[in-house]
Design a protein around this motif. Structure first.
Motif, PDB file in Angstrom:
ATOM      1  N   ALA A 180       0.810  -1.216   0.000  1.00  0.00           N
ATOM      2  CA  ALA A 180       0.000   0.000   0.000  1.00  0.00           C
ATOM      3  C   ALA A 180       0.843   1.265   0.000  1.00  0.00           C
ATOM      4  CB  ALA A 180      -0.932  -0.006   1.214  1.00  0.00           C
ATOM      5  N   SER A 181       2.094   1.166   0.404  1.00  0.00           N
ATOM      6  CA  SER A 181       2.959   2.348   0.455  1.00  0.00           C
ATOM      7  C   SER A 181       3.291   2.890  -0.930  1.00  0.00           C
ATOM      8  CB  SER A 181       4.261   2.015   1.197  1.00  0.00           C
ATOM      9  OG  SER A 181       5.077   1.127   0.442  1.00  0.00           O
ATOM     10  N   ARG A 182       2.995   2.117  -1.989  1.00  0.00           N
ATOM     11  CA  ARG A 182       3.383   2.518  -3.342  1.00  0.00           C
ATOM     12  C   ARG A 182       2.364   3.425  -4.022  1.00  0.00           C
ATOM     13  NH1 ARG A 182       5.214  -2.931  -3.177  1.00  0.00           N
ATOM     14  NH2 ARG A 182       7.453  -2.865  -2.816  1.00  0.00           N
ATOM     15  N   VAL A 183       1.205   3.621  -3.403  1.00  0.00           N
ATOM     16  CA  VAL A 183       0.205   4.503  -4.000  1.00  0.00           C
ATOM     17  C   VAL A 183      -0.688   5.060  -2.902  1.00  0.00           C
ATOM     18  CG1 VAL A 183      -1.394   2.572  -4.433  1.00  0.00           C
ATOM     19  CG2 VAL A 183      -1.637   4.685  -5.725  1.00  0.00           C
ATOM     20  N   ARG A 184      -1.076   6.344  -3.082  1.00  0.00           N
ATOM     21  CA  ARG A 184      -2.075   6.940  -2.197  1.00  0.00           C
ATOM     22  C   ARG A 184      -3.006   7.739  -3.095  1.00  0.00           C
ATOM     23  NH1 ARG A 184      -4.093   5.036   2.215  1.00  0.00           N
ATOM     24  NH2 ARG A 184      -5.608   6.521   3.033  1.00  0.00           N
ATOM     25  N   THR A 199      -7.453 -17.696  -1.605  1.00  0.00           N
ATOM     26  CA  THR A 199      -6.765 -17.118  -0.451  1.00  0.00           C
ATOM     27  C   THR A 199      -6.709 -15.596  -0.505  1.00  0.00           C
ATOM     28  OG1 THR A 199      -5.372 -19.098  -0.529  1.00  0.00           O
ATOM     29  CG2 THR A 199      -4.694 -17.357   0.972  1.00  0.00           C
ATOM     30  N   ALA A 200      -6.698 -15.027  -1.707  1.00  0.00           N
ATOM     31  CA  ALA A 200      -6.650 -13.565  -1.822  1.00  0.00           C
ATOM     32  C   ALA A 200      -7.826 -12.891  -1.139  1.00  0.00           C
ATOM     33  CB  ALA A 200      -6.599 -13.158  -3.287  1.00  0.00           C
ATOM     34  N   GLY A 201      -8.939 -13.620  -0.949  1.00  0.00           N
ATOM     35  CA  GLY A 201     -10.092 -13.044  -0.275  1.00  0.00           C
ATOM     36  C   GLY A 201      -9.801 -12.562   1.134  1.00  0.00           C
ATOM     37  N   ASP A 206      -8.718  -5.554   1.988  1.00  0.00           N
ATOM     38  CA  ASP A 206      -8.004  -4.697   2.936  1.00  0.00           C
ATOM     39  C   ASP A 206      -6.865  -3.968   2.246  1.00  0.00           C
ATOM     40  OD1 ASP A 206      -7.067  -3.525   5.275  1.00  0.00           O
ATOM     41  OD2 ASP A 206      -6.046  -5.330   5.973  1.00  0.00           O
ATOM     42  N   GLY A 207      -6.120  -4.685   1.387  1.00  0.00           N
ATOM     43  CA  GLY A 207      -4.996  -4.061   0.707  1.00  0.00           C
ATOM     44  C   GLY A 207      -5.415  -2.896  -0.169  1.00  0.00           C
ATOM     45  N   LEU A 208      -6.506  -3.033  -0.907  1.00  0.00           N
ATOM     46  CA  LEU A 208      -6.981  -1.952  -1.775  1.00  0.00           C
ATOM     47  C   LEU A 208      -7.471  -0.768  -0.959  1.00  0.00           C
ATOM     48  CD1 LEU A 208      -8.813  -4.091  -4.480  1.00  0.00           C
ATOM     49  CD2 LEU A 208      -6.654  -2.872  -4.735  1.00  0.00           C
ATOM     50  N   ARG A 209      -8.116  -1.023   0.143  1.00  0.00           N
ATOM     51  CA  ARG A 209      -8.567   0.076   1.005  1.00  0.00           C
ATOM     52  C   ARG A 209      -7.383   0.863   1.539  1.00  0.00           C
ATOM     53  NH1 ARG A 209     -13.169  -3.593   3.920  1.00  0.00           N
ATOM     54  NH2 ARG A 209     -14.881  -3.133   2.457  1.00  0.00           N
TER      55      ARG A 209
END
Length: 498
Positions: A180-184, A199-201, A206-209
């Motif tokens: 997540a640090s690579r985009v805001r 498993t990605a579920g 959470d990662g996209l949020r």
């Protein structure tokens, strides 16, 4: 000491409960996959761990990260693998339930050279496997896999003292924070996160949020190893159609689809149009080219021919290299050439430098795409898709072909195409201009169209892709009138038609 593994054990027998079963065909070009029960048993997995541990000691290492995906038996598989690794004197760092890129990240985060991720990715329930590596961010290729196979099947194990298990807490949290640090994001976006119950579920929403997506809608994000709707495979038509339907129903800006172990990413735009990963890679490369003039991009032989003729990449001095299909091959070639990124049509993205750590990661690909959209405020993903030159590319078609036979079949087809090229031959009225043989046969035609036949590296299948610069009908003709008759009865049923 474990007995030498056998390939002829029958379940529900005394021998099966006391001896390791390992079928040789499970060792693929860059990972290992078996049907659990009939092709490998738990003692066989333990033998695999002991063999892998023996090999990494040969390489001068002893510490290794292990993780597992969400299947009914994956935890048991990982425990058997761990027992074998510890018998070889390895210090095993267990990160628990994880994505493959989480395990790759852990190699950097924990400063550990080796990795063994228990996953069968998008394969149907019943399969298991292990992705292995000893030189971050790379995973094993044919030479390393051949050595592990030789050790395991011959029983050339070396047991050592000093085996140790370390349970690692919080690795998933640190991985998500790193991605997540690579985009805001500074623009509002509504995004579908399709996980196919894999498993990605447990991680993707959470990662996209965390990346600043204003509204994330999970699609089939509940963990269910039976994969009740479709396999978590962002190259599969069923998953892509479900993503497209969700975009239209929700009025979303785009959808990301993640495979079973989260190392691949598929994309559907705001109009519900599926953008295959090679063309999504070209869209990304066009956006990155002005920011990184002279950059190198690596793409696999299944990828669109538009890379080679793109005017934006050419204007910024960028170089494109076509290479072998397979996550290990693309990672290795990208690292060797210092490429900014590598793209594989099946959905593997390899982002380097500020974009990633070089390993394939579905969420890192999503971050790069979101960052691109943030740089192009007011532009929709469909606008960027429509700006590409026109090419009509098929889905990947995969007729059945036994592991023992598939390479021989492809060798025959390669020779036929080479002979046809040497004789000045043509396909559907177009002269053959080149036959690329780094991975099967990619047959280039004078109008920029092409056909590809190669052996799958991880399933008993032959892989077919065709692309036409003319029309959808011509693309279908290349398949139906050229490739399918050429393969003929040398292969079995196709998983889909076009």
């Amino acid at each position: 000491m474990l007995p030498t593994p056998r390939a002829d054990l029958v379940p529900n027998t005394v021998a099966y409960e006391n001896e390791p079963l390992v079928k040789a065909t499970g060792f693929r070009e860059y990972d290992a996959r078996w049907l659990f029960g009939s092709e490998i048993n738990l003692l066989g997995v333990q033998a695999l761990g002991l063999g892998l541990g023996t090999y990494i000691h040969e390489l001068g290492h002893s510490r290794i990260v292990v993780g597992h995906d969400f299947r009914s038996y994956s935890l048991s598989i990982k425990q058997a693998l761990t027992l074998g690794l510890m018998s070889a004197g390895c210090e095993v760092h267990d990160i628990g339930l994880s994505l493959s890129p989480t395990a790759y990240f852990a190699q950097f985060d924990l400063d550990i050279p080796c990795v063994a991720m228990v996953t069968a990715s998008h394969n149907e329930n019943g399969w298991t496997g292990v992705k292995m590596g000893a030189q971050r961010p790379l995973t094993f290729g044919p030479d390393e896999m051949a050595r592990v196979k030789a050790i395991v099947l011959s029983g050339q194990f070396v047991e050592r003292d000093g085996g140790k298990l370390v349970r690692v807490e919080g690795e998933a949290e640190r991985y998500l924070a790193d991605v997540a640090s690579r985009v805001r994001l500074t623009r509002p976006l509504k995004v579908i996160a399709a996980c196919g119950n894999g498993t990605a579920g447990a991680f993707a929403v959470d990662g996209l949020r965390r990346m600043g997506v204003s509204e994330v809608i999970g699609l089939d994000a509940e963990l269910d190893y039976t994969f009740p709707k479709y396999n978590p495979n962002p190259e599969d038509a069923a998953m892509l159609h479900a993503m497209a339907d969700a975009v239209r129903a929700q009025g979303a800006d785009l959808a990301f689809g993640f495979d079973g172990d989260g190392d691949r990413c598929g994309v559907v735009d705001d109009e519900g149009v599926e953008i295959f990963a090679d063309k999504m890679g070209l869209i990304l490369a066009r956006d990155l080219a002005p920011l990184h003039p002279g950059a190198t991009f690596v793409v696999d032989v299944k990828s669109t021919g538009l890379f080679a003729t793109d005017p934006i990449l050419a204007a910024h001095g960028c170089k494109v290299v076509y290479w072998k299909t397979g996550h290990s091959y693309l990672k290795r070639k990208s690292a060797e050439l210092g490429a900014l990124a590598g793209f594989e049509k099946s959905g593997h993205f390899f982002m380097n430098g500020d974009l990633g750590r070089g390993y394939d990661c579905g969420l890192s690909a999503a971050a790069a795409i979101l960052a691109m959209l943030d740089r192009n405020r007011g532009v929709k993903l469909s606008d960027l898709r429509k700006a590409l030159p026109t090419a009509f590319t098929s889905l990947t078609m995969s007729p059945r072909c036994a592991d023992e036979a598939k390479y021989g079949v492809v060798d025959e087809v390669v020779k036929e195409y080479q002979d046809l090229f040497a004789a000045g031959g043509s396909i559907l009225g177009r002269k053959i201009t080149e036959v690329i043989t780094v991975n099967g046969a990619r047959v280039q035609l004078e109008d920029g169209s092409w056909v590809l036949v190669r052996a799958s590296s991880n399933k008993p299948e032959v892989v077919v892709v065709v692309e036409s610069t003319r029309s959808e009908d011509d693309m279908r003709a290349l398949f139906r009138q050229e490739v399918k008759p050429r393969l003929g009865d040398r292969v079995g049923a196709y998983n889909q038609e076009i």
